[in-house]
Motif scaffolding. Structure first.
Motif, short mmCIF file in Angstrom:
data_model
loop_
_atom_site.label_atom_id
_atom_site.label_comp_id
_atom_site.label_asym_id
_atom_site.label_seq_id
_atom_site.Cartn_x
_atom_site.Cartn_y
_atom_site.Cartn_z
N SER A 281 4.30 -7.91 8.24
CA SER A 281 4.98 -8.11 6.77
C SER A 281 6.47 -7.35 7.08
O SER A 281 6.57 -6.36 7.75
CB SER A 281 4.30 -7.37 5.63
OG SER A 281 4.90 -7.40 4.59
N ALA A 282 7.63 -7.96 6.74
CA ALA A 282 9.01 -7.35 6.86
C ALA A 282 9.89 -7.80 5.88
O ALA A 282 9.49 -8.48 4.77
CB ALA A 282 9.36 -7.68 8.18
N ARG B 294 -0.35 -15.92 13.28
CA ARG B 294 -0.63 -17.19 12.11
C ARG B 294 0.19 -17.32 11.01
O ARG B 294 0.80 -18.47 10.41
CB ARG B 294 -2.05 -16.74 11.42
CG ARG B 294 -3.14 -16.76 12.10
CD ARG B 294 -4.50 -16.93 11.35
NE ARG B 294 -4.81 -15.98 10.47
CZ ARG B 294 -4.87 -15.68 9.14
NH1 ARG B 294 -4.50 -17.02 8.48
NH2 ARG B 294 -4.90 -14.81 8.63
N PHE B 295 1.09 -16.15 10.74
CA PHE B 295 2.12 -16.15 9.81
C PHE B 295 2.91 -14.74 9.67
O PHE B 295 2.30 -13.70 10.32
CB PHE B 295 1.44 -16.37 8.28
CG PHE B 295 0.67 -15.48 7.86
CD1 PHE B 295 0.87 -14.38 6.92
CD2 PHE B 295 -0.92 -15.31 8.09
CE1 PHE B 295 0.06 -13.41 6.72
CE2 PHE B 295 -1.68 -14.61 7.95
CZ PHE B 295 -1.30 -13.39 7.06
N ALA B 296 3.86 -14.74 8.89
CA ALA B 296 4.64 -13.46 8.67
C ALA B 296 4.95 -13.66 6.97
O ALA B 296 5.07 -14.52 6.64
CB ALA B 296 5.86 -13.29 9.40
N ILE C 35 13.71 -19.13 10.90
CA ILE C 35 12.83 -18.25 11.42
C ILE C 35 11.86 -19.14 11.88
O ILE C 35 11.42 -19.00 12.92
CB ILE C 35 12.56 -17.01 10.44
CG1 ILE C 35 13.61 -16.21 10.39
CG2 ILE C 35 11.25 -16.55 11.04
CD1 ILE C 35 14.22 -15.43 11.60
N GLU C 36 11.32 -20.19 10.81
CA GLU C 36 10.25 -21.07 11.14
C GLU C 36 10.59 -21.95 12.38
O GLU C 36 9.54 -22.02 13.15
CB GLU C 36 9.80 -21.70 9.77
CG GLU C 36 9.16 -20.68 8.83
CD GLU C 36 8.73 -21.45 7.55
OE1 GLU C 36 7.94 -20.74 7.00
OE2 GLU C 36 9.40 -22.65 7.09
N ARG C 37 11.53 -22.60 12.12
CA ARG C 37 11.84 -23.46 13.20
C ARG C 37 12.06 -22.79 14.57
O ARG C 37 11.58 -23.17 15.72
CB ARG C 37 13.26 -24.40 13.10
CG ARG C 37 12.99 -25.43 11.65
CD ARG C 37 14.26 -26.30 11.83
NE ARG C 37 15.42 -25.30 11.42
CZ ARG C 37 15.85 -24.99 10.05
NH1 ARG C 37 15.21 -25.30 9.05
NH2 ARG C 37 17.01 -24.40 9.92
N VAL D 114 6.81 -18.44 7.41
CA VAL D 114 7.13 -17.22 6.57
C VAL D 114 6.80 -17.65 5.32
O VAL D 114 7.32 -18.40 4.77
CB VAL D 114 8.60 -16.97 6.93
CG1 VAL D 114 9.16 -15.70 6.18
CG2 VAL D 114 9.14 -16.73 8.25
N VAL D 115 5.85 -16.67 4.53
CA VAL D 115 5.47 -16.53 3.06
C VAL D 115 6.16 -15.53 2.40
O VAL D 115 6.01 -14.54 2.67
CB VAL D 115 3.93 -16.73 3.21
CG1 VAL D 115 3.44 -17.97 3.81
CG2 VAL D 115 3.28 -15.45 3.74
#
Length: 493
Positions: free
Chosen positions: A242-243, A265-267, A282-284, A290-291
């Motif tokens: 988490s950021a 798995r995710f951020a 960021i995702e690409r 990123v949620v």
């Protein structure tokens, strides 16, 4: 495999008894298994108890991110005591206020803490004394907390000067971490990488408590740096972190090599709005979702989150987490339909028990069970929250909340200052930075350097204005109130 989350009261003992040799928590200096973590908590609880700490007391912890901080927190909880995490960047004056306001009985800190504790006649435990030097006896660290025992006193700056202590009890933390475990599908196979500071509720609840209750492991990272961040990702193989937007912006701007993110798995992104374009980038570029979410200390950290395994809507901060209601309220107190803008309000078992020693302020913020956030937003037809504006003048600098009133109160100490106003100026890396405007008393002059020096003496570094501008007078409306909108425009010019 999904399992019922462990209860906070016997979390360390349950982990130690069911899987003693499994990894629990580690930092750059220590790696504790479930068994060693439990033993450390038992030993630390015995030490705190020796200083008279018991149910209803408060233990202050002023440490950088480290295993010792987490051990102390669980040790205090096992005795029914609360923990108040103290930002090490605060000045002595700011730390002293927090220790006195929270009536802390013990301060766990490094060398600086000894003098601070001595001045207040409270006990000091050095960081080097938190972890046992050898094996500690197994057993129960303490009687364990009740659900209505206070767990955390999180200090958040207020618009009326000194920070306020947000009271979160074990029922709050249980409800909040339950919601995160469910929404994020956390299991024993997850490892969180702790990036955010542990004096914030985000790091404490999202990265530590929820992960440990789900039987996962925690990696405590050192101070954030782009190069070391990716090295830690590649060597420790976390499944999430988490950021804040500033960290993601730096990762995008300063990463100059290929990185291995296959473990993630995710951020999560929180604390401030993240531009949809940056989320997409960021995702690409790095290959993990990123949620983005939304919350505040007063709701135990989070109220909404874009789903990991569902439709994510960049530009929104997601849907209400399980067990919570998020609504939009008009000025008349009526709830508004989708698409209408109003104040964001939150209701659920995660809502704070109040502000420490401030029942009148609490009553203005929590009304009829609804937490009034002071933020303006709207819900779309699918229940996703869009943040429109802030009713407050809060400045968010790199994920740190700054309230102008606290800075203004310090500047007013300068004998030549007649009036002052602090506003946020957009910054490409930090999101926002504070800029101070001052006007002199008649016949006097103000040296901006003197105002900056005053702020340096009293305020933590992240709160200090990056610029001080002197004007003959500050703009006001018809009733004499300073108009900050004009100053915001001027600060950007």
């Amino acid at each position: 495999m999904n399992q019922t989350p462990l209860a906070i009261a016997d979390l360390t003992q349950q982990r130690a008894s069911t899987d003693p040799h499994r990894a629990c928590i580690r930092d750059a200096e220590h790696a504790l298994t479930n068994e060693r973590f439990h033993s450390a908590v038992v030993a630390c609880a015995a030490r705190l108890s020796g200083f008279g700490v018991s149910s209803g007391d408060t233990v202050a912890v002023m440490l950088p991110n480290c295993v010792e901080l987490v051990v102390t927190m669980f040790a205090a909880w096992s005795l029914g005591a609360a923990t108040t995490p103290v930002n090490p960047a605060l000045t002595d004056d700011e730390v002293t206020y927090q220790l006195e306001d929270s009536a802390s009985r013990v301060l766990v800190a490094e060398d600086r803490g000894g003098a601070l504790a001595s001045a207040l006649d409270i006990h000091h435990v050095d960081r080097s004394e938190v972890l046992p030097s050898g094996d500690s006896p197994a057993g129960t660290p303490g009687p364990g907390p009740a659900l209505d025992d206070f767990a955390l006193i999180i200090y958040t700056s207020g618009t009326t000067g000194r920070p306020k202590g947000v009271l979160l009890d074990h029922a709050n933390l249980t409800a909040m971490s339950d919601a995160l475990i469910t929404e994020l599908s956390l299991t024993e196979d997850d490892t969180s990488l702790l990036v955010l500071p542990l004096f914030h509720v985000n790091g404490l609840v999202v990265s530590v408590l929820a992960t440990l209750r789900a039987r996962g492991a925690v990696v405590v990272a050192p101070r954030f740096a782009v190069d070391s961040f990716w090295e830690i990702i590649e060597t420790t193989r976390p499944t999430f972190f988490s950021a804040v937007p500033t960290i993601y912006a730096l990762l995008d701007a300063k990463t100059d090599r290929a990185v291995d993110t296959t473990s993630l798995r995710f951020a999560i992104c929180g604390a401030a709005p993240m531009p949809p374009e940056l989320i997409g980038t960021i995702e690409r570029r790095f290959g993990f979702p990123v949620v983005e979410g939304y919350g505040l200390s007063e709701c135990s950290v989070a109220a909404t989150l874009n789903p990991v395994a569902g439709p994510r809507k960049p530009g929104t901060v997601g849907r209400a987490l399980p067990g919570q209601e998020v609504a939009i309220m008009g000025l008349d107190g009526e709830l508004l339909p989708p698409g209408a803008s109003g104040e964001v309000v939150i209701r659920g078992a995660n809502v704070m028990r109040g502000y420490l020693g401030k029942p009148e302020v609490t009553a203005t913020v929590v009304r009829d069970g609804w937490l009034h956030t002071g933020d303006v937003g709207r819900l779309d037809e699918d229940g996703y929250l869009v943040l429109v504006d802030r009713l407050k003048d809060m400045i968010i600098r790199g994920g740190e909340n700054i309230y102008p009133k606290e800075i203004e109160d310090v500047i007013y100490r300068h004998p030549a200052v007649l009036e002052t106003a602090v506003v946020g100026r957009p910054d490409p890396v930090m999101g926002e930075v504070p800029v101070a405007f001052v006007a002199p008393r008649p016949g006097m002059t103000i040296d901006p350097a003197e105002v900056s020096e005053l702020c340096e003496r009293v305020l933590a570094k992240y709160k200090r204005p990056v610029e001080v501008q002197v004007l003959p007078s500050l703009p006001k409306n018809s009733v004499g109130k300073i108009v900050k909108g004009f100053l915001r425009q001027r600060s950007r010019a």
